[in-house]
Design a protein around this motif. Sequence first.
Motif, PDB file in Angstrom:
ATOM      1  N   SER A  68     120.342  29.772  18.132  1.00  0.00           N
ATOM      2  CA  SER A  68     121.712  29.647  18.623  1.00  0.00           C
ATOM      3  C   SER A  68     122.440  28.518  17.913  1.00  0.00           C
ATOM      4  O   SER A  68     123.669  28.510  17.837  1.00  0.00           O
ATOM      5  CB  SER A  68     121.719  29.407  20.134  1.00  0.00           C
ATOM      6  N   TYR A  69     121.703  27.557  17.378  1.00  0.00           N
ATOM      7  CA  TYR A  69     122.286  26.483  16.577  1.00  0.00           C
ATOM      8  C   TYR A  69     122.289  26.847  15.103  1.00  0.00           C
ATOM      9  O   TYR A  69     123.242  26.602  14.378  1.00  0.00           O
ATOM     10  CB  TYR A  69     121.499  25.174  16.778  1.00  0.00           C
ATOM     11  N   SER A  70     121.179  27.415  14.630  1.00  0.00           N
ATOM     12  CA  SER A  70     121.027  27.807  13.233  1.00  0.00           C
ATOM     13  C   SER A  70     120.859  29.320  13.205  1.00  0.00           C
ATOM     14  O   SER A  70     119.737  29.822  13.304  1.00  0.00           O
ATOM     15  CB  SER A  70     119.803  27.110  12.629  1.00  0.00           C
ATOM     16  N   PRO A  71     121.950  30.078  13.087  1.00  0.00           N
ATOM     17  CA  PRO A  71     121.891  31.527  13.303  1.00  0.00           C
ATOM     18  C   PRO A  71     120.940  32.246  12.356  1.00  0.00           C
ATOM     19  O   PRO A  71     120.844  31.909  11.177  1.00  0.00           O
ATOM     20  CB  PRO A  71     123.345  31.961  13.053  1.00  0.00           C
ATOM     21  N   ALA A  76     121.814  41.023   4.170  1.00  0.00           N
ATOM     22  CA  ALA A  76     123.070  41.071   3.407  1.00  0.00           C
ATOM     23  C   ALA A  76     123.877  39.791   3.595  1.00  0.00           C
ATOM     24  O   ALA A  76     124.499  39.286   2.648  1.00  0.00           O
ATOM     25  CB  ALA A  76     123.892  42.289   3.830  1.00  0.00           C
ATOM     26  N   ASP A  77     123.846  39.242   4.815  1.00  0.00           N
ATOM     27  CA  ASP A  77     124.569  37.995   5.088  1.00  0.00           C
ATOM     28  C   ASP A  77     123.899  36.804   4.402  1.00  0.00           C
ATOM     29  O   ASP A  77     124.578  35.861   3.983  1.00  0.00           O
ATOM     30  CB  ASP A  77     124.659  37.757   6.588  1.00  0.00           C
ATOM     31  N   MET A  78     122.554  36.837   4.312  1.00  0.00           N
ATOM     32  CA  MET A  78     121.855  35.785   3.566  1.00  0.00           C
ATOM     33  C   MET A  78     122.296  35.765   2.110  1.00  0.00           C
ATOM     34  O   MET A  78     122.582  34.699   1.546  1.00  0.00           O
ATOM     35  CB  MET A  78     120.343  36.004   3.629  1.00  0.00           C
ATOM     36  N   VAL A  79     122.350  36.939   1.494  1.00  0.00           N
ATOM     37  CA  VAL A  79     122.759  37.033   0.098  1.00  0.00           C
ATOM     38  C   VAL A  79     124.185  36.519  -0.077  1.00  0.00           C
ATOM     39  O   VAL A  79     124.473  35.722  -0.977  1.00  0.00           O
ATOM     40  CB  VAL A  79     122.647  38.488  -0.409  1.00  0.00           C
ATOM     41  N   HIS A  80     125.073  36.958   0.794  1.00  0.00           N
ATOM     42  CA  HIS A  80     126.462  36.513   0.710  1.00  0.00           C
ATOM     43  C   HIS A  80     126.566  35.006   0.882  1.00  0.00           C
ATOM     44  O   HIS A  80     127.299  34.328   0.144  1.00  0.00           O
ATOM     45  CB  HIS A  80     127.286  37.223   1.781  1.00  0.00           C
ATOM     46  N   TRP A 177     111.241  26.555   9.329  1.00  0.00           N
ATOM     47  CA  TRP A 177     112.474  26.011   9.898  1.00  0.00           C
ATOM     48  C   TRP A 177     112.477  26.070  11.415  1.00  0.00           C
ATOM     49  O   TRP A 177     112.462  25.043  12.097  1.00  0.00           O
ATOM     50  CB  TRP A 177     113.678  26.758   9.319  1.00  0.00           C
ATOM     51  N   TYR A 178     112.461  27.289  11.973  1.00  0.00           N
ATOM     52  CA  TYR A 178     112.639  27.418  13.416  1.00  0.00           C
ATOM     53  C   TYR A 178     111.473  26.857  14.221  1.00  0.00           C
ATOM     54  O   TYR A 178     111.666  26.284  15.290  1.00  0.00           O
ATOM     55  CB  TYR A 178     112.881  28.884  13.787  1.00  0.00           C
ATOM     56  N   ARG A 191     121.090  18.108  15.999  1.00  0.00           N
ATOM     57  CA  ARG A 191     121.225  19.562  16.181  1.00  0.00           C
ATOM     58  C   ARG A 191     121.005  20.269  14.844  1.00  0.00           C
ATOM     59  O   ARG A 191     121.709  19.990  13.871  1.00  0.00           O
ATOM     60  CB  ARG A 191     122.601  19.903  16.735  1.00  0.00           C
ATOM     61  N   PRO A 192     120.067  21.198  14.794  1.00  0.00           N
ATOM     62  CA  PRO A 192     119.737  21.874  13.532  1.00  0.00           C
ATOM     63  C   PRO A 192     120.688  23.047  13.278  1.00  0.00           C
ATOM     64  O   PRO A 192     120.369  24.208  13.521  1.00  0.00           O
ATOM     65  CB  PRO A 192     118.308  22.360  13.771  1.00  0.00           C
ATOM     66  N   THR A 193     121.894  22.757  12.773  1.00  0.00           N
ATOM     67  CA  THR A 193     122.938  23.773  12.683  1.00  0.00           C
ATOM     68  C   THR A 193     123.018  24.447  11.316  1.00  0.00           C
ATOM     69  O   THR A 193     123.905  25.281  11.093  1.00  0.00           O
ATOM     70  CB  THR A 193     124.304  23.148  13.003  1.00  0.00           C
ATOM     71  N   ASN A 194     122.153  24.119  10.387  1.00  0.00           N
ATOM     72  CA  ASN A 194     122.214  24.688   9.042  1.00  0.00           C
ATOM     73  C   ASN A 194     121.982  26.196   9.063  1.00  0.00           C
ATOM     74  O   ASN A 194     121.109  26.689   9.775  1.00  0.00           O
ATOM     75  CB  ASN A 194     121.164  24.035   8.142  1.00  0.00           C
ATOM     76  N   GLN A 195     122.741  26.926   8.260  1.00  0.00           N
ATOM     77  CA  GLN A 195     122.461  28.338   8.064  1.00  0.00           C
ATOM     78  C   GLN A 195     121.132  28.481   7.324  1.00  0.00           C
ATOM     79  O   GLN A 195     120.781  27.633   6.505  1.00  0.00           O
ATOM     80  CB  GLN A 195     123.577  29.005   7.267  1.00  0.00           C
ATOM     81  N   ALA A 196     120.413  29.560   7.612  1.00  0.00           N
ATOM     82  CA  ALA A 196     119.063  29.696   7.081  1.00  0.00           C
ATOM     83  C   ALA A 196     118.844  31.066   6.452  1.00  0.00           C
ATOM     84  O   ALA A 196     119.334  32.082   6.962  1.00  0.00           O
ATOM     85  CB  ALA A 196     118.034  29.461   8.198  1.00  0.00           C
TER      86      ALA A 196
END
Length: 250
Positions: A68-71, A76-80, A177-178, A191-196
């Motif tokens: 919920s912090y790091s979605p 496809a979203d990772m690549v983008h 990570w998680y 808060r671990p908010t980085n995208q992963a």
Amino acid sequence: MMKIERVHIRIFITCSIVSFAKQEELVASYPKEAIDELEKHGYIARSLYGHYYNTKLAAQYLRIFMASYSPRLKVADMVHMLEQATEYVVVDIETTGGSAARGDKIVEIAALKVRNGETIDLFHRFVNPEKPIKNSHIHGITNERVKIEQTITPVIHSFKNFLGDLPIVSHHIGFDWYSFLALELFRNGIRPTNQAACTVLLARKYLNSPKNNLNVIADTYNIPLLKHHTADADAICANEILQLIMKKAN
């Protein structure tokens, strides 16, 4: 299913970070009714000696909570996200064992800061886990080797300074990570908010390897892997795999 409150999350984290939390210490820190409720619903359990530990159910909930912090992104979203990022960090860790929920700890962190496919900076630390290392036979790190190293609190703050708000990539994002890094950040007030992004998930879509283990992909595509199960070598290899994936994705 019971309603999970913030106090329950704090108990989950305590039982994940502290292997077999002593009953008297847990009760001294948190309401007994909250502890009893978690035990009743199977989120935590007691060992033969009466100490509490986090069960797989709580570990699964914690991963959802961290996400919920790091979605958790779709492939496809990772690549983008990686295409749009000016920089990102590729990380690998080694641990005392395979389960943060049972109190396993980080013993090594290696991370590459990558810009336009090229490594521009390196973070590498060994960590004193303050507990026996069960799987030295895998990565070769012994308690003797890390006894003079810093514990996780100063190291995780240094790692966060290196990581900043950049996207984070690993070959097993759920583990590195998680389950471990984000949990330690949260425990230390960050808060671990980085995208992963996860190269295992990316490899399943874009590569044609018989298995998606780091060493198998490396062997299949003739990518150097100097010493498997050492964090710095694995991070370097994961970055090379990522660069291959990004070329194929485009």
